[in-house]
Scaffold this active site. Structure first.
Site, PDB file in Angstrom:
ATOM      1  N   PRO A 111      21.201 -23.926 -32.152  1.00  9.58           N
ATOM      2  CA  PRO A 111      20.113 -24.098 -33.114  1.00  9.58           C
ATOM      3  C   PRO A 111      20.067 -25.488 -33.743  1.00  9.58           C
ATOM      4  CG  PRO A 111      21.849 -22.756 -34.083  1.00  9.58           C
ATOM      5  CD  PRO A 111      22.291 -23.097 -32.683  1.00  9.58           C
TER       6      PRO A 111
ATOM      7  N   TYR B  72      33.819 -30.731 -34.406  1.00  9.52           N
ATOM      8  CA  TYR B  72      33.038 -29.495 -34.318  1.00  9.52           C
ATOM      9  C   TYR B  72      32.309 -29.449 -32.981  1.00  9.52           C
ATOM     10  CZ  TYR B  72      29.548 -25.979 -35.653  1.00  9.52           C
ATOM     11  OH  TYR B  72      28.743 -24.868 -35.711  1.00  9.52           O
TER      12      TYR B  72
ATOM     13  N   MET C  24      25.602 -17.269 -43.495  1.00  3.87           N
ATOM     14  CA  MET C  24      24.138 -17.382 -43.477  1.00  3.87           C
ATOM     15  C   MET C  24      23.556 -16.824 -42.181  1.00  3.87           C
ATOM     16  SD  MET C  24      21.710 -20.704 -44.006  1.00  3.87           S
ATOM     17  CE  MET C  24      22.413 -21.701 -42.720  1.00  3.87           C
TER      18      MET C  24
ATOM     19  N   LEU D 208      20.085 -25.522 -39.759  1.00  5.01           N
ATOM     20  CA  LEU D 208      19.641 -24.245 -40.325  1.00  5.01           C
ATOM     21  C   LEU D 208      19.623 -24.286 -41.842  1.00  5.01           C
ATOM     22  CD1 LEU D 208      21.805 -22.004 -38.004  1.00  5.01           C
ATOM     23  CD2 LEU D 208      19.309 -22.323 -37.882  1.00  5.01           C
TER      24      LEU D 208
END
Ligand code: GFB
Length: 322
Positions: free
Chosen positions: A167, A140, A19, A170
């Site tokens: 970010p 993660y 993405m 998303l």
């Protein structure tokens, strides 16, 4: 504002099928640079030899690390070894080769889950490592924190212009709409769409519906990444958010409106909520002159149109990684 010039540079978008990577490739079409990519069948980014050989033959000037093993809360919680191992290796291999080959710039993508579970909101960049992580995604998060620190370490020891951006949650075209491994927005969009098509009157929302999340359209992120390539050259990560925060229950209601679903929602409190709130403080980036363009309601509409179109394309698979 003068900055790093992208003209004529060879920019490797690592993770171009995901993405984020595909959005960045689309955004870079309007720049005078050359985008280079390589498929995972040819180069396994978890293998240092593959990465070294490919990078020394391809001669990129710049690399954006959008390749990662990613997923929603359940994928993070149930596949900790993959999330830690894959992401540590992908970042380490690319960052080390980028130094060895003398690349001009490197941009690493992370996520706001690097911050402590109960960080003061909105979460400023200097909250990093100030408290315990959210247990569902600490694997993660630790890999991404290591990646930020690698960028900083190569900057400090070798003077490399390596930066990292974090970010908010998303969404957008080429998201992973798988119900088990996907993030909440595409998973709910698919569940609600399926319920609408089959005329089912109830859709299950994991958790309590109370957690708050900030959603950023991936095309806005891609624009921010180009902005950061040009204008950001400091150690430490920088946040990229929309400032648009909704509860999971409200998100479900908004998707329901977009899809035209008139049934009910039920909650499954036995499923994890994750952190109660994750709103990025993006004032640093905004003060530099960047702003997001996509309101959540518009982004949901365009993403749903993309999802419907994607079902007409027989070859579509929803990739589990960005
Ligand atoms: O996007 P998501 O999976 O991850 O959202 P995080 C999880 C939130 O949505 C939790 C609720 O509060 C879930 O209880 N939820 C409700 C659902 N229904 C669903 C559903 O059908 N699917 C999913 N996935 N969630 C991830 C991190 O955190 O955010 C990653 O695990 C990464 O590491 C990513 O940082 C951006 O926002 O909690």
């Amino acid at each position: 504002m003068a900055g790093f010039d992208l003209s004529g540079r060879r920019i490797w978008v690592a993770g171009h099928r995901g993405m984020v990577g595909s959005a960045l490739c689309r955004r870079l079409e309007s720049e005078k640079c050359e985008v280079i990519t390589v498929d995972r069948e040819l180069v396994d980014l978890r293998r240092q030899g593959d990465v070294e050989e490919w990078m020394s033959n391809a001669h990129p000037d710049v690399v954006v690390i959008a390749a990662a093993t990613v997923g929603g809360i359940m994928a993070n919680d149930s596949r900790p070894a993959e999330f830690l191992y894959d992401n540590l290796l992908i970042e380490t291999n690319i960052i080390h080769s980028a130094w060895q080959l003398g690349l001009d710039k490197l941009l690493l993508l992370g996520s706001t889950c690097i911050y402590p579970r109960l960080a003061p909101q909105p979460i400023a960049e200097d909250s990093l490592l100030s408290g315990p992580l959210e247990p569902t995604n600490e694997w993660y998060a630790i890999a991404k924190i290591a990646g930020i620190k690698l960028c900083d370490a190569y900057r400090r020891q070798h003077g490399c212009d390596f930066v990292s951006a974090q970010p908010a949650n998303l969404y957008g075209p080429h998201d992973n709409f798988d119900l088990q491994s996907g993030h909440v927005l595409p998973a709910l969009m698919r569940k609600i769409h399926d319920a609408n098509v089959s005329r089912t009157q109830k859709v299950e929302i994991w958790g309590t519906g109370n957690p708050l999340r900030e959603f950023l359209h991936v095309d806005d992120l891609a624009d921010a990444l180009v902005f950061l390539l040009r204008h950001y050259n400091q150690s430490g990560q920088i946040n990229v958010g929309s400032g648009e925060e909704v509860s999971i229950a409200k998100l479900a209601a908004m998707i329901g409106e977009v899809v035209g679903y008139t049934g009910e929602f039920s909650f499954a409190p036995d499923k994890p909520d994750g952190p109660p709130r994750k709103l990025a403080d993006s004032r640093r980036l905004k003060a530099m002159g960047w702003q997001p363009q996509t309101r959540l309601v518009e982004g949901l509409q365009s993403t749903y149109r993309w999802y419907l179109d994607s079902m007409q394309r027989p070859q579509t698979t929803f990739p589990p990684t960005t």
